[in-house]
Design an enzyme around this catalytic site. Structure first.
Site, short mmCIF file in Angstrom:
data_model
loop_
_atom_site.label_atom_id
_atom_site.label_comp_id
_atom_site.label_asym_id
_atom_site.label_seq_id
_atom_site.Cartn_x
_atom_site.Cartn_y
_atom_site.Cartn_z
N GLY A 51 -8.23 -21.44 30.59
CA GLY A 51 -8.14 -22.30 29.40
C GLY A 51 -9.13 -21.82 28.35
O GLY A 51 -9.86 -22.62 27.75
N HIS A 52 -9.17 -20.51 28.14
CA HIS A 52 -10.02 -19.95 27.10
C HIS A 52 -9.61 -18.51 26.81
O HIS A 52 -8.80 -17.93 27.56
CB HIS A 52 -11.50 -20.02 27.50
CG HIS A 52 -11.82 -19.41 28.83
ND1 HIS A 52 -11.88 -18.06 29.03
CD2 HIS A 52 -12.07 -19.97 30.03
CE1 HIS A 52 -12.16 -17.82 30.29
NE2 HIS A 52 -12.27 -18.96 30.93
N ALA A 53 -10.19 -17.96 25.75
CA ALA A 53 -10.00 -16.54 25.41
C ALA A 53 -11.37 -15.96 25.10
O ALA A 53 -12.34 -16.71 24.90
CB ALA A 53 -9.08 -16.42 24.19
#
Ligand code: TYD
Length: 137
Positions: A51-53
């Site tokens: 749930g991130h980049a």
């Protein structure tokens, strides 16, 4: 980076009746130097991770034991990879939103990373990530 540049890399596998062996050398089997290794384990059924980049970080994700899915999203396109073999790694460059789910029991997800941990390298807000992707295009 575009999702098309994210790829499954087949790693060396030395098969042996005593048990198989796989090895990974930075800048040889993968296109970066390994600065950090971390792993996810004891993942309860139904859990979701990621749930991130990342702004700069490159990674290789490997299922060391069991299986799980990785969903990649470059802001334009999404792809789901099922990871279940310890001799395949999923290579991810920067600016790819990732989610991990569908963990089997006793699964272990090992990640090789190109930099040490730096919270400022993360996009943790999906809208902020999308805006950054559009600006970079
Ligand atoms: P996070 O990257 O959000 O985990 P995931 O993508 O698997 O859901 O990290 C979870 C927590 O662990 C967060 O508080 C930061 C910390 N952390 C470190 O301190 N060092 C690391 O190398 C990593 C990957 C995470």
């Amino acid at each position: 980076m575009s999702i098309k540049e994210c790829k499954l890399i087949q790693l060396p596998k030395i098969t042996d009746p005593r048990g198989n062996l796989t090895f990974i050398e930075g800048n040889h089997h993968i296109p970066f130097d390994i600065k950090r290794v971390y792993y996810l384990y004891d993942v309860p059924g139904g859990a979701e991770r990621g749930g991130h980049a990342h702004k700069q970080l490159q990674q290789l994700i490997i299922s060391i034991s069991g299986s799980f899915d990785v969903i990649l999203d470059d802001g334009y396109e999404k792809r789901r990879f099922h990871m279940s073999r310890s001799y395949y790694g999923l290579y991810l460059g920067s600016m790819i939103w990732r989610e991990l789910d569908n963990f089997s029991s006793a699964s272990v997800c090992m990640v090789l990373a190109s930099t040490v941990y730096e919270e400022s390298d993360y996009y943790r807000d999906y809208q902020e990530f999308l805006e950054a992707v559009k600006i970079k295009q």
